[in-house]
Scaffold this active site. Structure first.
Site, PDB file in Angstrom:
ATOM      1  NE  ARG A  69      -3.120   0.248   3.145  1.00  0.00           N
ATOM      2  CZ  ARG A  69      -2.575   0.448   4.369  1.00  0.00           C
ATOM      3  NH1 ARG A  69      -1.955   1.571   4.631  1.00  0.00           N
ATOM      4  NH2 ARG A  69      -2.682  -0.476   5.298  1.00  0.00           N
ATOM      5  CE1 TYR A 121     -13.585  11.547 -18.315  1.00  0.00           C
ATOM      6  CE2 TYR A 121     -13.131  11.618 -15.973  1.00  0.00           C
ATOM      7  CZ  TYR A 121     -13.580  10.939 -17.088  1.00  0.00           C
ATOM      8  OH  TYR A 121     -14.006   9.641 -16.957  1.00  0.00           O
ATOM      9  CG  ASP A 192      -6.231  16.025 -16.471  1.00  0.00           C
ATOM     10  OD1 ASP A 192      -5.470  15.401 -17.237  1.00  0.00           O
ATOM     11  OD2 ASP A 192      -7.317  15.563 -16.073  1.00  0.00           O
ATOM     12  CE  LYS A 217      -9.166   8.076 -20.043  1.00  0.00           C
ATOM     13  NZ  LYS A 217      -9.509   9.384 -19.537  1.00  0.00           N
TER      14      LYS A 217
END
Ligand SMILES: *Cc1c(COP(=O)(O)O)cnc(C)c1O
Length: 401
Positions: A69, A121, A192, A217
């Site tokens: 983690r 987005y 972004d 992407k």
């Protein structure tokens, strides 16, 4: 004790100097060469460390890994490659782009105010409006291509958050201009950079403080794996993000880290080919009478062309276009035989998306309308197929209407 990679600043700086002397395409493959040299088997592909936990040699010592983690060797390898591509001091890999942005919002506290561009987005808008606001953050969503961000700054403002080009309307935002404002006012500039990828644009070099990616992407590039990144060149932000990822636990899994590492190896050739295809498709769309508008920053004389040219090394492979009717838009989505009608972008497969009911369905109607997201708008992510087949597919669909 867990030895955080951030505490090894001396080593890190030395490694960074060596890596940063390599060209971009080489960094996509050897972005963290140091690790390869330590491997005793000579493996060319970085191993998948499918281990949740790591043994300590004795009390008070650590291999640098403790529990996945917090950090995992495969994830760390990927993070170092992505940091080198975006020229940041640290990159943190999350299980999706939204997990990355959600974790990033945790650096803020209730009462903090963030200015964002109105066109983002849809998932980011949904996060800010529903989760971040519930947690006490406030937002001003303004059109940063025409409005002055400074007018919206108040004593609680902590950051400006943008995409450029924006999803889906392809607006181009001047990163250097915003960076001058954020530097002067002591705010963070968050970009972004999903649409252009680090191959075409490096916001940190233009003055941004934090870069976000949906690695699902272009970085992954094969429409097969979700991932997200937050990259920064500020050590305080890196430390906060390391604390957040270990606390909230949304880090990228080892196998998915490996898939994204593999995807990145071909990032430069995919970006070049998909951009070449996008340019050919744009040329065709501009000649098609049933297509009313084409939004692509590479169209000479278009609104964002000059700014995009001044801050990026390319225009990318995302195209948004408006057809003459909603019926035609629906017909195209049904009648293309090769190009799938699917959400997402940035992969080797060309995809057609209908923002109105897909990526931006949860954006309030008045916002969609103001941004120009109507039921006549289609978004296309050009892949790496032969452009002739792609254009034939779109033309056949339009002509059969
Ligand atoms: C897809 C996307 C996201 C969200 O990423 P996921 O990996 O789908 O969670 C964020 N920003 C932009 C610009 C995107 O296109």
């Amino acid at each position: 004790m867990f030895v955080s990679p951030i505490s090894e600043v001396g080593n890190k700086e030395r490694a960074t100097v060596i890596i940063m002397s390599l060209e971009f395409a080489t960094r996509c493959i050897y972005g963290n060469k140091e690790k390869f040299e330590k491997d005793l088997t000579g493996a060319i592909s970085f191993p998948i460390y499918q281990s949740a936990t790591f043994a300590h040699p004795e009390l008070g010592t650590s291999t640098g890994f403790d529990y996945s983690r917090l950090q995992n060797p495969t994830r760390e390898q990927l993070e170092k490659v992505v940091a080198s591509l975006e020229k940041g001091i640290d990159a943190v890999a999350f299980s999706s782009g939204m997990a990355a942005i959600t974790a990033l919002m945790e650096i803020f506290k209730p009462g903090d105010h963030i200015i964002t561009d109105a066109d983002l987005y849809g998932g980011s808008i949904r996060l800010f409006n529903n989760i971040s606001e519930k947690n006490g953050l406030t937002f001003s969503h303004i059109d940063l291509t025409s409005e002055d961000a400074e007018k919206y700054i108040n004593e609680n403002t902590k950051a400006i958050y943008v995409e450029t080009p924006t999803n889906p309307m392809m607006n181009v935002i001047d990163i250097r201009k915003l960076a001058r404002i954020t530097k002067e006012r002591g705010l963070l500039l968050i970009v972004d950079n999903t649409f252009l990828s680090p191959y075409f644009q490096n916001p940190l070099e233009l003055g941004a403080d934090i870069v976000v990616h949906s690695g699902t992407k272009f970085l992954g590039g094969h429409n097969d794996t979700l991932s997200g990144f937050v990259v920064t060149n500020l050590s305080e932000i890196s430390e906060k993000l390391r604390f957040i990822i270990k606390t909230v636990g949304s880090g990228l899994a080892p196998f998915d880290s490996w898939l994204i590492l593999r995807g990145i190896k071909t990032l430069p050739i995919r970006m070049e080919k998909s951009q070449e295809n996008a340019k050919a498709i744009v040329e065709y769309l501009l000649s098609e009478p049933k297509v009313k508008k084409v939004y692509y920053p590479g169209i000479e004389g278009s609104k964002g062309y000059e700014i995009c040219k001044s801050q990026a090394r390319g225009f990318g492979s995302m195209i948004t276009f408006e057809v003459e009717s909603a019926e035609l838009a629906k017909h195209i989505l049904k009648e293309t035989k090769l190009i799938p009608f699917a959400e997402s972008l940035g992969g080797v497969e060309t995809l057609l998306t209908y923002p109105y009911t897909q990526t931006h369905a949860d954006v309030p109607e008045e916002v969609r309308k103001a941004n120009g997201i109507t039921d006549c708008v289609l978004r296309l992510s050009a892949g790496i197929e032969d452009s002739k087949d792609l254009i034939d597919d779109i033309r056949n669909a339009i002509e059969s209407f």
